[in-house]
Write a protein that holds these residues in place. Structure first.
Motif, short mmCIF file in Angstrom:
data_model
loop_
_atom_site.label_atom_id
_atom_site.label_comp_id
_atom_site.label_asym_id
_atom_site.label_seq_id
_atom_site.Cartn_x
_atom_site.Cartn_y
_atom_site.Cartn_z
N ASP A 174 0.28 -22.16 -5.67
CA ASP A 174 0.92 -23.31 -5.39
C ASP A 174 1.26 -24.12 -6.67
O ASP A 174 1.76 -25.19 -6.43
CB ASP A 174 -0.01 -24.20 -4.29
N LYS A 176 3.05 -25.93 -9.70
CA LYS A 176 4.22 -26.27 -9.72
C LYS A 176 4.99 -25.61 -10.91
O LYS A 176 6.37 -25.62 -10.80
CB LYS A 176 4.52 -27.96 -9.86
N ASP A 177 4.29 -25.31 -11.91
CA ASP A 177 5.07 -24.60 -12.91
C ASP A 177 3.97 -23.85 -13.73
O ASP A 177 2.91 -23.75 -13.48
CB ASP A 177 5.89 -25.37 -14.04
N LEU A 214 5.62 -17.60 -11.55
CA LEU A 214 5.85 -18.97 -11.53
C LEU A 214 7.08 -19.19 -12.39
O LEU A 214 7.59 -20.37 -12.58
CB LEU A 214 4.68 -19.84 -12.35
N ASP A 218 10.89 -21.85 -6.56
CA ASP A 218 9.67 -22.07 -5.38
C ASP A 218 9.68 -20.90 -4.34
O ASP A 218 8.88 -20.63 -3.90
CB ASP A 218 9.37 -23.36 -5.35
N GLU A 219 10.80 -20.99 -3.89
CA GLU A 219 11.01 -20.26 -2.31
C GLU A 219 10.80 -18.87 -2.54
O GLU A 219 10.72 -18.15 -1.44
CB GLU A 219 12.56 -20.73 -2.13
N ARG A 221 8.77 -17.14 -4.91
CA ARG A 221 7.32 -16.88 -5.40
C ARG A 221 6.63 -16.20 -4.52
O ARG A 221 5.53 -15.11 -4.74
CB ARG A 221 7.00 -18.09 -5.84
N LYS A 222 6.38 -16.61 -3.22
CA LYS A 222 5.41 -16.03 -2.41
C LYS A 222 5.88 -14.37 -2.08
O LYS A 222 5.14 -13.62 -1.77
CB LYS A 222 5.62 -16.75 -1.01
#
Length: 304
Positions: A174, A176-177, A214, A218-219, A221-222
Motif C-alpha cells: 500500500d 504511496k511511492d 511501485l 496505483d490502480e 499495482r495490485k
C-alpha cells in the motif's frame, strides 16, 4: 477421454459400457486434430508490445514410458497487453531444477514468436531468470512475486518475526511511492536479519525487483506484484491432476489437458479485459513510449 489420458483399450471399454461404438479411425482423426491445433498454438505469432508478462511454475508427476513416476515442472507464461487483455503465451516442461540455459530457451521462444517490448516481467525468484531478462529485455522491469516472498517468510521465520514481516509486507503493497516502499523493505530486511543474516543480505540486493510495481499507477499495482494471473491456470491443472489419480499418465495427456484449459480460459479472458488496466491504458502507453522511444533514440545516436 483423451484429455483424461485414457488408453485405447480403456476407451473401448468405457464406450461399450455406454452402448456407444468405438472407432479407431475416429480416435486417430481426433488425435491428429488436437496435435495440429496444439502445434499451431505453440508456434503462433505473438504481438510485440506488452504491459506485463507473468511466469510461474507448477510441480507435477508424470508417468514415463518405462512406467515410473517422474517429477516435472510446468512453466506457464501469461501476458496482459496495454489494453488489459490477458493471453496465455505458452507453456514449457522441465525435468529437474530450472537453469539459466532453460530460461534462455523460454525467452528466446517468446522473442522468436514476436515479443519485442515489455514494461514488466513478474516471476518468482527462479535461478538464472533475472540474467536472461536483463540481456534480452534490458528496458523491462523485473518484479519478483511478493506472495512467494510471503510464503518463504512464513516457512523460514519464527511466528513472532513472521507476524512483523507480514505486517510490513502489507504496508509495502500500500506504499504511496517507491521511496516509502524502500524504507519499509529495509525494515523488513532488519526483521529477517534477526534470524537469518545471509538471507537478509540477499533480499537487500533484490529490493528493486520486489518494489518495481511501485513505479506504476496505483490502480494497476495490485495486478503486477504477484504471479496470480498464472494461478488460475495452475488451479485448473491441479484439478485435472487430482481427477487423474494424482499424476499425469503421459506427456501427451498433460499437453492435451493443458491445451483444452488454455482454449477455455482464453475464450473467457478475451471477453473480459482487466478493467483497471484498461482504464489506465493511456498512462501505461505514456510510460511505454517514454521508456522505449527514449531508449531507442539513445541507441540510434550511440550506434551512429
Amino acid at each position: 477421454m483423451l484429455s483424461n489420458g485414457y488408453s485405447q483399450a480403456q476407451m473401448e471399454r468405457a464406450l461399450k459400457s455406454l452402448g456407444l461404438p468405438f472407432s479407431k479411425e475416429a480416435l486417430e482423426d481426433a488425435l491428429a486434430l488436437i496435435q495440429e491445433k496444439l502445434s499451431f498454438y505453440k508456434t503462433q505469432p505473438l504481438r510485440g508490445d506488452w504491459f506485463a508478462i507473468f511466469i510461474d511454475g507448477y510441480c507435477a508427476k508424470l508417468r514415463t514410458e518405462e512406467g515410473k513416476l517422474q517429477e516435472i515442472t510446468l512453466f506457464v507464461a501469461v501476458g496482459i497487453d496495454l489494453e488489459g487483455r490477458k493471453e496465455i503465451l505458452g507453456f514449457w516442461f522441465w525435468r529437474g531444477k530450472e537453469s539459466k540455459a532453460f530460461w534462455a530457451e523460454v525467452f528466446q521462444d517468446l522473442v522468436n514468436r514476436g515479443v519485442k517490448r515489455v514494461l514488466v516481467f513478474v516471476t518468482d525468484d527462479f535461478r538464472g531468470i533475472g540474467d536472461v531478462i536483463a540481456k534480452l529485455f534490458p528496458f523491462a522491469d523485473h518484479q519478483l512475486c511478493i506472495l512467494h516472498l510471503q510464503r518463504n517468510l512464513r516457512r523460514k521465520l519464527s511466528n513472532g518475526a513472521y507476524r512483523e514481516a507480514a505486517r510490513l509486507l502489507r504496508k509495502i503493497r500500500d506504499a504511496k511511492d517507491k521511496e516509502e516502499g524502500e524504507g519499509l523493505f529495509s525494515a523488513l530486511c532488519r526483521v529477517v536479519e534477526g534470524e537469518n543474516a545471509t538471507w537478509a543480505e540477499k533480499l537487500r540486493a533484490k529490493a528493486n525487483k520486489y518494489l518495481a510495481f511501485l513505479g506504476y499507477p496505483d490502480e494497476v499495482r495490485k495486478h503486477i506484484y504477484t504471479t496470480n494471473p498464472v494461478e488460475s491456470v495452475n488451479a485448473g491443472i491441479e484439478l485435472m491432476r487430482l481427477e487423474l489419480g494424482g499424476y499425469f499418465p503421459s506427456e501427451r495427456a498433460l499437453e492435451v489437458n493443458l491445451f483444452i484449459q488454455v482454449v477455455n480460459l482464453q475464450d473467457r479472458w478475451w471477453r473480459r479485459p482487466v478493467p483497471t488496466v484498461r482504464t489506465k491504458s493511456y498512462e501505461l502507453l505514456q510510460i511505454f513510449a517514454m521508456r522505449y522511444e527514449l531508449a531507442e533514440n539513445y541507441e540510434a545516436i550511440h550506434n551512429f
